[in-house]
Design an enzyme around this catalytic site. Sequence first.
Site, short mmCIF file in Angstrom:
data_model
loop_
_atom_site.label_atom_id
_atom_site.label_comp_id
_atom_site.label_asym_id
_atom_site.label_seq_id
_atom_site.Cartn_x
_atom_site.Cartn_y
_atom_site.Cartn_z
N ILE A 18 4.73 -11.82 1.19
CA ILE A 18 5.89 -12.48 0.61
C ILE A 18 6.87 -12.90 1.70
CG2 ILE A 18 7.93 -12.11 -0.84
CD1 ILE A 18 6.14 -10.32 -2.62
N ASP A 37 10.19 -8.44 12.14
CA ASP A 37 9.02 -7.68 11.70
C ASP A 37 8.66 -6.64 12.74
OD1 ASP A 37 6.78 -8.43 9.34
OD2 ASP A 37 6.00 -7.21 10.97
N ASN A 90 13.21 -7.87 2.74
CA ASN A 90 11.88 -7.92 2.14
C ASN A 90 11.00 -6.72 2.49
OD1 ASN A 90 9.37 -9.29 1.02
ND2 ASN A 90 8.85 -9.21 3.20
N SER A 145 10.95 -4.63 -7.18
CA SER A 145 9.63 -4.59 -7.80
C SER A 145 9.79 -4.24 -9.27
CB SER A 145 8.74 -3.54 -7.12
OG SER A 145 7.55 -3.30 -7.85
N TYR A 158 7.91 5.14 -4.62
CA TYR A 158 8.06 3.68 -4.49
C TYR A 158 8.94 3.14 -5.61
CZ TYR A 158 6.81 -1.28 -4.21
OH TYR A 158 6.86 -2.65 -4.12
N LYS A 162 12.66 1.44 -5.27
CA LYS A 162 12.89 0.06 -5.71
C LYS A 162 13.95 -0.02 -6.81
CE LYS A 162 10.15 -2.24 -2.96
NZ LYS A 162 10.69 -3.24 -2.02
N LEU A 192 -0.68 -11.33 -5.06
CA LEU A 192 -1.92 -11.17 -4.31
C LEU A 192 -1.70 -11.32 -2.81
CD1 LEU A 192 -4.38 -13.01 -6.74
CD2 LEU A 192 -4.02 -10.54 -6.45
N THR A 193 -1.04 -10.33 -2.24
CA THR A 193 -0.88 -10.25 -0.79
C THR A 193 -2.01 -9.39 -0.23
OG1 THR A 193 0.45 -8.23 -0.94
CG2 THR A 193 1.63 -10.35 -1.06
#
Length: 261
Positions: A18, A37, A90, A145, A158, A162, A192-193
């Site tokens: 993303i 990153d 992100n 999410s 997780y 989130k 779909l990563t």
Amino acid sequence: MKRLVNKTALVTGGAAGIGRATVERLAKEGAKVIVADCDLEAAQKLANSLKDNEFKVEAVHFDALKEVSALRAVDKAIELFGSIDILVNNVGVTDLTRDRDIENLDVTYFDQIFHINLLSMIHTSRAALPMMKSGGGGTIINVASIGGMTGDFRGTLYGLSKAGVINLSRYIATQYGKYKIRCNSVSPGLVLTGAASGNLSGEAIRTFLNHNSLPYLGQPSDIASVIAFLASDDSRYITGQNIIVDGGLECHNPTVGEFDE
């Protein structure tokens, strides 16, 4: 469209998935973009490929576990492009071998996942807010999410982290709206990563598809387009909101996936 001309954007976790799609979309919208990153080589490769097409994109190393890294990323954006107008938080991780149900999860994973998924967003926001205030405004988009809104049989930490991201966005929006700073969160469903494909079995992916309202699953570009909208003046009256981008997964009873023909 060129909705972000003369704007500077910082995208954390921008080298893949993303984040990468967001970097590409914001650059095409006219923004100057910093790709932040932990994989500096991948970030530089992406930046170079976009610069070859005359987009203004630079890379910086970003370690979500270190506050100083957030400060350096924001400073780099200001040093290179003179401002920071758009912050896209992100970065996010999960390790489903450790992040299981309440009884069986690895509690020692708590600090790491909350630091990366939530505290890192606080650090980058704290670093960017003074420049946004002095510059007359800005926008922060936090990637959350649907896991932050619903329960599941695993991924407990997780989901909790989130949920924190969603409420962090409301607090920033509430506290800084008077400075013309907007903040919203985006909650993707299954996208779909590479990371999603690595964490989920084919059966799990088919289950998501079966329970979607739409007959297809999301692509990173689907989330990037929503982020670009929230970064632009087209959304100038939207703040403190959580935008669900899940193909209609969360909007209906489970009977739809089992019995609808």
